[in-house]
Each structure stands twice: as structure tokens, then as C-alpha cells.
Write a protein that holds these residues in place. Structure first.
Motif, short mmCIF file in Angstrom:
data_model
loop_
_atom_site.label_atom_id
_atom_site.label_comp_id
_atom_site.label_asym_id
_atom_site.label_seq_id
_atom_site.Cartn_x
_atom_site.Cartn_y
_atom_site.Cartn_z
N ALA A 13 0.85 -1.19 0.00
CA ALA A 13 0.00 0.00 0.00
C ALA A 13 0.89 1.24 0.00
N VAL A 14 0.52 2.20 -0.80
CA VAL A 14 1.26 3.46 -0.86
C VAL A 14 0.40 4.51 -0.16
N GLY A 15 0.81 4.85 1.05
CA GLY A 15 0.08 5.82 1.85
C GLY A 15 -0.91 5.14 2.78
N ASN A 16 -1.31 5.87 3.78
CA ASN A 16 -2.31 5.39 4.72
C ASN A 16 -3.06 6.59 5.28
N GLU A 17 -4.27 6.77 4.79
CA GLU A 17 -5.12 7.87 5.25
C GLU A 17 -4.49 9.24 5.06
N HIS A 22 -8.13 18.00 -1.20
CA HIS A 22 -7.31 19.20 -1.29
C HIS A 22 -5.80 18.90 -1.26
N HIS A 23 -5.42 17.62 -1.08
CA HIS A 23 -4.01 17.22 -1.12
C HIS A 23 -3.71 16.30 -2.29
N GLU A 24 -4.61 16.25 -3.28
CA GLU A 24 -4.47 15.30 -4.37
C GLU A 24 -3.15 15.44 -5.11
N VAL A 25 -2.73 16.64 -5.42
CA VAL A 25 -1.50 16.84 -6.19
C VAL A 25 -0.30 16.32 -5.40
N GLN A 26 -0.20 16.65 -4.12
CA GLN A 26 0.93 16.20 -3.32
C GLN A 26 0.94 14.67 -3.19
N TYR A 27 -0.22 14.07 -2.96
CA TYR A 27 -0.29 12.61 -2.85
C TYR A 27 0.16 11.96 -4.15
N GLN A 28 -0.35 12.44 -5.28
CA GLN A 28 -0.02 11.81 -6.55
C GLN A 28 1.45 11.97 -6.91
N GLU A 29 2.06 13.10 -6.60
CA GLU A 29 3.49 13.28 -6.86
C GLU A 29 4.29 12.20 -6.13
N PHE A 32 3.38 8.43 -7.46
CA PHE A 32 4.04 8.01 -8.69
C PHE A 32 5.49 7.63 -8.48
N LYS A 33 6.18 8.29 -7.58
CA LYS A 33 7.58 7.92 -7.29
C LYS A 33 7.65 6.51 -6.75
N PHE A 34 6.79 6.19 -5.79
CA PHE A 34 6.76 4.84 -5.23
C PHE A 34 6.26 3.83 -6.25
N MET A 56 -15.80 6.59 -9.00
CA MET A 56 -15.24 6.96 -10.31
C MET A 56 -13.83 6.41 -10.40
N PRO A 57 -13.32 6.21 -11.62
CA PRO A 57 -11.97 5.67 -11.77
C PRO A 57 -10.92 6.58 -11.13
N LEU A 58 -9.87 5.96 -10.63
CA LEU A 58 -8.76 6.73 -10.06
C LEU A 58 -8.05 7.49 -11.17
N SER A 59 -7.42 8.58 -10.82
CA SER A 59 -6.67 9.37 -11.80
C SER A 59 -5.22 8.94 -11.88
N HIS A 60 -4.90 7.80 -11.28
CA HIS A 60 -3.55 7.26 -11.33
C HIS A 60 -3.65 5.73 -11.35
#
Length: 81
Positions: A13-17, A22-29, A32-34, A56-60
Motif C-alpha cells: 500500500a502506498v500511503g495510509n489515510e 485538497h491534497h491530491e497533487v501532493q499525494y499523486q506526486e 508516482f515515485k513509489f 469513479m476511476p482513479l486518476s492514477h
């Protein structure tokens, strides 16, 4: 981590809660590295995102998702799902 022999590792799992709209950009950055590093080294491992892909489908890319909800009461929980 103290395990004497290799073991059959199938999921990570990448991340936990830590995903919030409002943090979507930071989470996705960070995601994607992981995601890219794990898939490059271990393509058979399935990646779990902590974003909500139920409506809805995930954006990643992700093999699975695990999104936690904390309703105020049982009626709230069952009315949403």
C-alpha cells in the motif's frame, strides 16, 4: 525486518489515510515515485492506493484501492454504501 528467509510478498500500500481532495497533487506526486520504483523492480507486486475508486476511476494507476471512512454512526455508514 528480522525475517530470516525471503517470503512471498504480493501487495504493498502506498500511503495510509493521507489522501484528501485538497491534497491530491501532493499525494499523486509521491505516489508516482513509489509506484514507478516498485513496478520497475518488482512488476508482479500489486500496488494499493489509498484513494477512493468506488464512485469513479482513479486518476492514477493502481491494482487496488483502500479508502477508509469514519461515519458518525452505523446509519451513516450503511446509507452511503
Amino acid at each position: 525486518m528480522g525475517h530470516p528467509e525471503p517470503f512471498d510478498f504480493k501487495f504493498v500500500a502506498v500511503g495510509n489515510e493521507n489522501y484528501f481532495p485538497h491534497h491530491e497533487v501532493q499525494y499523486q506526486e509521491k505516489y508516482f515515485k513509489f509506484y514507478n520504483a516498485i513496478k520497475r523492480a518488482y512488476p508482479e507486486i500489486r500496488i494499493i492506493s489509498n484513494c477512493d475508486g468506488s464512485k469513479m476511476p482513479l486518476s492514477h494507476p493502481a491494482d487496488l484501492f483502500d479508502f477508509h471512512i469514519y461515519p458518525n454512526n452505523s446509519m451513516d455508514m450503511f446509507s452511503k454504501y
